[in-house]
Design a protein around this motif. Structure first.
Motif, PDB file in Angstrom:
ATOM      1  N   LEU A  88     -40.914  48.214 -34.788  1.00 51.48           N
ATOM      2  CA  LEU A  88     -41.303  49.422 -35.110  1.00 51.48           C
ATOM      3  C   LEU A  88     -41.114  50.456 -34.190  1.00 51.48           C
ATOM      4  O   LEU A  88     -40.909  51.471 -34.668  1.00 51.48           O
ATOM      5  CB  LEU A  88     -43.131  49.316 -35.331  1.00 51.48           C
ATOM      6  CG  LEU A  88     -43.754  48.676 -36.391  1.00 51.48           C
ATOM      7  CD1 LEU A  88     -45.139  48.989 -36.135  1.00 51.48           C
ATOM      8  CD2 LEU A  88     -43.273  49.187 -37.866  1.00 51.48           C
ATOM      9  N   VAL A  89     -41.227  50.012 -32.986  1.00 53.86           N
ATOM     10  CA  VAL A  89     -41.132  51.021 -32.030  1.00 53.86           C
ATOM     11  C   VAL A  89     -39.765  51.181 -31.454  1.00 53.86           C
ATOM     12  O   VAL A  89     -39.783  52.083 -30.570  1.00 53.86           O
ATOM     13  CB  VAL A  89     -42.253  51.089 -30.823  1.00 53.86           C
ATOM     14  CG1 VAL A  89     -43.514  50.952 -31.208  1.00 53.86           C
ATOM     15  CG2 VAL A  89     -41.985  49.603 -30.118  1.00 53.86           C
ATOM     16  N   ALA A  90     -38.773  50.660 -32.009  1.00 49.23           N
ATOM     17  CA  ALA A  90     -37.510  51.104 -31.307  1.00 49.23           C
ATOM     18  C   ALA A  90     -37.112  52.238 -31.391  1.00 49.23           C
ATOM     19  O   ALA A  90     -37.254  52.982 -32.426  1.00 49.23           O
ATOM     20  CB  ALA A  90     -36.409  50.076 -32.318  1.00 49.23           C
ATOM     21  N   ASP A  91     -36.790  52.583 -30.207  1.00 51.26           N
ATOM     22  CA  ASP A  91     -36.060  53.924 -30.106  1.00 51.26           C
ATOM     23  C   ASP A  91     -37.386  55.113 -30.176  1.00 51.26           C
ATOM     24  O   ASP A  91     -37.016  56.097 -30.298  1.00 51.26           O
ATOM     25  CB  ASP A  91     -35.028  54.401 -31.048  1.00 51.26           C
ATOM     26  CG  ASP A  91     -33.709  53.414 -30.510  1.00 51.26           C
ATOM     27  OD1 ASP A  91     -33.675  53.321 -29.555  1.00 51.26           O
ATOM     28  OD2 ASP A  91     -32.589  53.382 -31.338  1.00 51.26           O
ATOM     29  N   LEU A  92     -38.392  54.716 -30.344  1.00 52.07           N
ATOM     30  CA  LEU A  92     -39.628  55.818 -30.561  1.00 52.07           C
ATOM     31  C   LEU A  92     -39.766  56.252 -29.126  1.00 52.07           C
ATOM     32  O   LEU A  92     -40.260  55.691 -28.175  1.00 52.07           O
ATOM     33  CB  LEU A  92     -40.657  55.103 -30.951  1.00 52.07           C
ATOM     34  CG  LEU A  92     -41.896  55.828 -31.513  1.00 52.07           C
ATOM     35  CD1 LEU A  92     -41.310  56.727 -32.734  1.00 52.07           C
ATOM     36  CD2 LEU A  92     -42.916  55.078 -32.056  1.00 52.07           C
ATOM     37  N   ASP A  93     -39.478  57.657 -28.693  1.00 50.39           N
ATOM     38  CA  ASP A  93     -39.685  58.205 -27.610  1.00 50.39           C
ATOM     39  C   ASP A  93     -38.787  57.376 -26.606  1.00 50.39           C
ATOM     40  O   ASP A  93     -39.131  57.256 -25.498  1.00 50.39           O
ATOM     41  CB  ASP A  93     -41.228  58.062 -27.058  1.00 50.39           C
ATOM     42  CG  ASP A  93     -42.173  58.959 -27.780  1.00 50.39           C
ATOM     43  OD1 ASP A  93     -41.676  60.005 -28.330  1.00 50.39           O
ATOM     44  OD2 ASP A  93     -43.265  58.654 -27.559  1.00 50.39           O
ATOM     45  N   GLY A  94     -37.571  56.901 -26.962  1.00 50.45           N
ATOM     46  CA  GLY A  94     -36.737  56.182 -26.018  1.00 50.45           C
ATOM     47  C   GLY A  94     -37.440  54.999 -25.444  1.00 50.45           C
ATOM     48  O   GLY A  94     -36.685  54.387 -24.592  1.00 50.45           O
ATOM     49  N   ILE A  95     -38.272  54.381 -26.106  1.00 51.67           N
ATOM     50  CA  ILE A  95     -38.706  52.920 -25.631  1.00 51.67           C
ATOM     51  C   ILE A  95     -38.474  52.064 -26.530  1.00 51.67           C
ATOM     52  O   ILE A  95     -38.250  52.144 -27.876  1.00 51.67           O
ATOM     53  CB  ILE A  95     -40.166  53.013 -25.250  1.00 51.67           C
ATOM     54  CG1 ILE A  95     -40.958  53.517 -26.260  1.00 51.67           C
ATOM     55  CG2 ILE A  95     -40.415  53.970 -23.933  1.00 51.67           C
ATOM     56  CD1 ILE A  95     -42.533  53.589 -25.864  1.00 51.67           C
ATOM     57  N   GLU A  96     -38.702  50.613 -26.329  1.00 52.40           N
ATOM     58  CA  GLU A  96     -38.543  49.550 -27.090  1.00 52.40           C
ATOM     59  C   GLU A  96     -39.692  48.484 -26.540  1.00 52.40           C
ATOM     60  O   GLU A  96     -39.634  48.351 -25.555  1.00 52.40           O
ATOM     61  CB  GLU A  96     -37.252  48.966 -26.929  1.00 52.40           C
ATOM     62  CG  GLU A  96     -36.762  48.547 -28.567  1.00 52.40           C
ATOM     63  CD  GLU A  96     -35.271  48.270 -28.493  1.00 52.40           C
ATOM     64  OE1 GLU A  96     -35.057  47.173 -28.845  1.00 52.40           O
ATOM     65  OE2 GLU A  96     -34.320  49.082 -28.152  1.00 52.40           O
ATOM     66  N   SER A  97     -40.216  47.832 -27.752  1.00 50.36           N
ATOM     67  CA  SER A  97     -41.482  46.914 -27.123  1.00 50.36           C
ATOM     68  C   SER A  97     -40.641  45.640 -26.574  1.00 50.36           C
ATOM     69  O   SER A  97     -41.205  45.013 -25.781  1.00 50.36           O
ATOM     70  CB  SER A  97     -42.211  46.382 -28.304  1.00 50.36           C
ATOM     71  OG  SER A  97     -41.485  45.737 -29.299  1.00 50.36           O
ATOM     72  N   ALA A  98     -39.283  45.445 -26.926  1.00 47.80           N
ATOM     73  CA  ALA A  98     -38.644  44.409 -26.449  1.00 47.80           C
ATOM     74  C   ALA A  98     -38.031  44.460 -25.339  1.00 47.80           C
ATOM     75  O   ALA A  98     -37.300  43.731 -24.933  1.00 47.80           O
ATOM     76  CB  ALA A  98     -37.462  43.821 -27.566  1.00 47.80           C
ATOM     77  N   GLY A  99     -38.249  45.695 -24.532  1.00 47.46           N
ATOM     78  CA  GLY A  99     -37.567  46.174 -23.272  1.00 47.46           C
ATOM     79  C   GLY A  99     -37.455  45.178 -22.275  1.00 47.46           C
ATOM     80  O   GLY A  99     -37.652  44.049 -22.525  1.00 47.46           O
ATOM     81  N   GLU A 100     -37.334  45.539 -20.977  1.00 50.31           N
ATOM     82  CA  GLU A 100     -37.117  44.676 -19.839  1.00 50.31           C
ATOM     83  C   GLU A 100     -38.517  43.807 -20.009  1.00 50.31           C
ATOM     84  O   GLU A 100     -39.604  44.065 -20.188  1.00 50.31           O
ATOM     85  CB  GLU A 100     -37.008  45.368 -18.583  1.00 50.31           C
ATOM     86  CG  GLU A 100     -37.627  45.828 -17.666  1.00 50.31           C
ATOM     87  CD  GLU A 100     -38.981  45.803 -17.446  1.00 50.31           C
ATOM     88  OE1 GLU A 100     -39.408  44.647 -16.805  1.00 50.31           O
ATOM     89  OE2 GLU A 100     -39.619  46.767 -17.121  1.00 50.31           O
ATOM     90  N   ARG A 101     -38.264  42.381 -19.715  1.00 50.02           N
ATOM     91  CA  ARG A 101     -39.233  41.408 -19.680  1.00 50.02           C
ATOM     92  C   ARG A 101     -40.474  41.227 -18.448  1.00 50.02           C
ATOM     93  O   ARG A 101     -41.374  41.132 -18.804  1.00 50.02           O
ATOM     94  CB  ARG A 101     -38.720  40.245 -19.824  1.00 50.02           C
ATOM     95  CG  ARG A 101     -37.923  39.940 -21.127  1.00 50.02           C
ATOM     96  CD  ARG A 101     -38.661  39.475 -22.376  1.00 50.02           C
ATOM     97  NE  ARG A 101     -39.370  38.108 -22.281  1.00 50.02           N
ATOM     98  CZ  ARG A 101     -39.896  37.765 -23.449  1.00 50.02           C
ATOM     99  NH1 ARG A 101     -39.925  38.320 -24.514  1.00 50.02           N
ATOM    100  NH2 ARG A 101     -40.959  36.843 -23.013  1.00 50.02           N
TER     101      ARG A 101
END
Length: 165
Positions: A61-74
């Motif tokens: 859902l949050v992919a590219d929302l404000d330039g962030i992603e929930s799956a970003g760096e672990r």
């Protein structure tokens, strides 16, 4: 140090830390049929938020929302240099306990901050309609690709089509 004669004596010379398994907070399984997943994995189709994994495809859902992603760096916390993995958790000798506790505290604070940012962005995106608008556009793109290539979205295909109209 006295020789350790039992498992309980050994464990008393250190501390056990339990490492819970965490799941992505804002990802949902698309439950696409295996044939469709395989075709999408081989295609060059790129839709923000839709990721393929061995077991399935997910939507973030949050992919590219404000330039962030929930799956970003672990941000993995590596306990192995100072701990031994057991069936009870990570056993850390007393000599390393304070250092490991500090690493855990720092990693926990970083994760809490990341979740707060994701939550704030998601709330703002829902209130502004951006989350719904982006999801609609992304699923329309996926739907059109599947239709063009004669691929099934599974049993919920009809319901998904109604949502896109």
């Amino acid at each position: 140090m006295l020789p350790l004669r039992s498992l309980s004596a050994f464990l008393r010379e250190g501390t056990l830390f339990y490492k819970p398994t965490t799941l992505a907070q804002f990802r949902f399984d698309l439950r696409l049929p295996p044939k469709t997943r395989a075709a999408l994995n081989q295609s060059r189709l790129n839709i923000p938020g839709i990721r393929s994994r061995t077991a399935g495809m997910t939507y973030d859902l949050v992919a590219d929302l404000d330039g962030i992603e929930s799956a970003g760096e672990r941000g993995r916390l590596l306990l192995r240099p100072a701990a031994i993995q057991t069936c009870y958790g990570w056993w850390v000798p007393e000599a390393y306990r304070k250092g490991v506790e500090e690493e855990i505290r720092a990693a926990s604070e970083k994760r809490a901050s990341k979740i707060e940012n994701l939550t704030r962005s998601l709330k703002t995106g829902i209130e502004s309609g951006k989350v719904k608008k982006d999801a609609r556009a992304r699923f329309l793109k996926l739907h059109r690709y599947l239709e063009r290539n004669g691929l099934s979205a599974g049993e919920s295909f009809t319901e998904r089509s109604k949502c896109l109209e």
